[in-house]
Design an enzyme around this catalytic site. Sequence first.
Site, mmCIF file in Angstrom:
data_model
loop_
_atom_site.group_PDB
_atom_site.id
_atom_site.type_symbol
_atom_site.label_atom_id
_atom_site.label_comp_id
_atom_site.label_asym_id
_atom_site.label_seq_id
_atom_site.Cartn_x
_atom_site.Cartn_y
_atom_site.Cartn_z
ATOM 1 N N ASP A 1 1.152 -1.137 0.024
ATOM 2 C CA ASP A 1 -0.064 -0.212 -0.091
ATOM 3 C C ASP A 1 0.939 1.267 0.024
ATOM 4 O O ASP A 1 2.142 1.065 0.395
ATOM 5 C CB ASP A 1 -0.723 0.099 1.188
ATOM 6 C CG ASP A 1 -1.568 1.155 1.538
ATOM 7 O OD1 ASP A 1 -2.436 1.754 0.612
ATOM 8 O OD2 ASP A 1 -1.503 1.944 2.537
ATOM 9 N N LEU A 2 0.375 2.360 -0.485
ATOM 10 C CA LEU A 2 1.168 3.802 -0.399
ATOM 11 C C LEU A 2 0.962 4.595 0.840
ATOM 12 O O LEU A 2 1.762 4.362 1.577
ATOM 13 C CB LEU A 2 0.874 4.490 -1.739
ATOM 14 C CG LEU A 2 1.338 3.856 -3.180
ATOM 15 C CD1 LEU A 2 1.011 4.417 -3.962
ATOM 16 C CD2 LEU A 2 2.778 3.684 -3.043
ATOM 17 N N ASP A 3 -0.058 5.228 0.708
ATOM 18 C CA ASP A 3 -0.489 6.207 1.804
ATOM 19 C C ASP A 3 -0.608 5.598 3.254
ATOM 20 O O ASP A 3 -1.226 4.675 3.482
ATOM 21 C CB ASP A 3 -1.393 7.210 1.518
ATOM 22 C CG ASP A 3 -1.570 7.921 0.334
ATOM 23 O OD1 ASP A 3 -0.778 8.858 0.142
ATOM 24 O OD2 ASP A 3 -1.832 7.433 -0.778
ATOM 25 N N THR B 1 -3.270 0.120 -4.345
ATOM 26 C CA THR B 1 -3.493 1.600 -3.575
ATOM 27 C C THR B 1 -4.767 1.877 -3.869
ATOM 28 O O THR B 1 -5.613 1.188 -4.644
ATOM 29 C CB THR B 1 -2.519 2.590 -4.107
ATOM 30 O OG1 THR B 1 -2.894 3.921 -3.512
ATOM 31 C CG2 THR B 1 -2.580 2.564 -5.678
ATOM 32 N N GLY B 2 -5.223 2.977 -2.886
ATOM 33 C CA GLY B 2 -6.515 3.403 -3.146
ATOM 34 C C GLY B 2 -6.415 4.538 -4.199
ATOM 35 O O GLY B 2 -7.539 4.938 -4.638
ATOM 36 N N LYS C 1 -8.570 -4.934 -2.850
ATOM 37 C CA LYS C 1 -7.178 -5.197 -3.294
ATOM 38 C C LYS C 1 -6.798 -6.694 -3.084
ATOM 39 O O LYS C 1 -6.138 -7.134 -3.919
ATOM 40 C CB LYS C 1 -6.364 -4.305 -2.082
ATOM 41 C CG LYS C 1 -6.370 -2.935 -2.294
ATOM 42 C CD LYS C 1 -5.513 -2.147 -1.168
ATOM 43 C CE LYS C 1 -5.490 -0.906 -1.327
ATOM 44 N NZ LYS C 1 -4.523 -0.141 -0.281
ATOM 45 N N ASP D 1 -1.824 -0.234 6.206
ATOM 46 C CA ASP D 1 -2.372 0.505 7.443
ATOM 47 C C ASP D 1 -3.798 0.626 7.606
ATOM 48 O O ASP D 1 -4.106 1.093 8.588
ATOM 49 C CB ASP D 1 -1.567 1.779 7.333
ATOM 50 C CG ASP D 1 -2.251 2.615 6.493
ATOM 51 O OD1 ASP D 1 -2.183 2.499 5.159
ATOM 52 O OD2 ASP D 1 -2.621 3.742 6.844
ATOM 53 N N ASN E 1 -8.987 -0.347 3.891
ATOM 54 C CA ASN E 1 -9.110 -0.930 2.707
ATOM 55 C C ASN E 1 -7.857 -2.011 2.196
ATOM 56 O O ASN E 1 -7.650 -2.379 1.011
ATOM 57 C CB ASN E 1 -8.925 0.144 1.526
ATOM 58 C CG ASN E 1 -7.856 1.119 1.925
ATOM 59 O OD1 ASN E 1 -7.299 1.025 2.705
ATOM 60 N ND2 ASN E 1 -7.368 1.755 0.594
#
Length: 272
Positions: A9-11, A43-44, A200, A223, A226
């Site tokens: 995941d990114l953020d 990612t979202g 995801k 984190d 999602n």
Amino acid sequence: MSYRVIALDLDGTLLDPNKQILPQSLAAINQARRQGIKVIIATGRHHVAIHPFYQALALDTPAICCNGTYLYDYQTKKVLESDPLSAEEATKVVAHLQGTDINHLMYVDDAMLYQQHNDAIERTLQWADSLPENQRPNIHKIDNFNTAIQQVTAIWKFATCTPDIEKLRVFSQTIQQELELACEWSWYDQVDIAKKGNSKGVRLQRWVESQGLTMKEVIAFGDNFNDVSMLTAAGLGVAMGNSCDEVKKFADIITDQNTAPGIAEVIQKYVL
């Protein structure tokens, strides 16, 4: 267990609060790739808002975007598979949003659209302006969402946010019950609305199996809510230390916060 895939995941996970990748994370990921490990972003975000990180990682894998709504290949610049909202579903979401003060963007084709300027939009625009021109996402102000819905090919998701968390909770429950769409919390004050069945975890499993691998060979880092679908589906689900306690319950292990080299430590211990 020999892990062959790292899903990130990114953020709140790979990115620190300044939207930067820690040097330790980058070094560990690069070392893993040199050993033949596949690295994929889940990612979202819209694919147009991933360029800085995709390029920093120098990836050749596709990206899982908008919480699993579609798989995007940066090499050929096309969507490989997707399950977007229908125009009818999107129109119903817009109808529910009208008359509220909930901030919202509509993610479509190759752009993010907004109708009302607000603080959240301004922060996104400032971030975009800070990037080199070839990395800037397409963010456009439009006059009317319903008109735009009829003009685009694919509607990936709606990103809704407000500091009134209870209002957002009630709104998302209404959308799930009345429209039967998926609502996932991607940040403490943001809920993403997409086609039911997308996640995801589902999209990641489809891609992993297309590579002749299984989810048991995957380490997934996340984190937020999602990310739960891939944390539970992966052979090793890793929650960040900055995750809330409810998300941590779904992980196999907890690593350090996204401001510390927790990702690098897990990769060093379980992959390298």
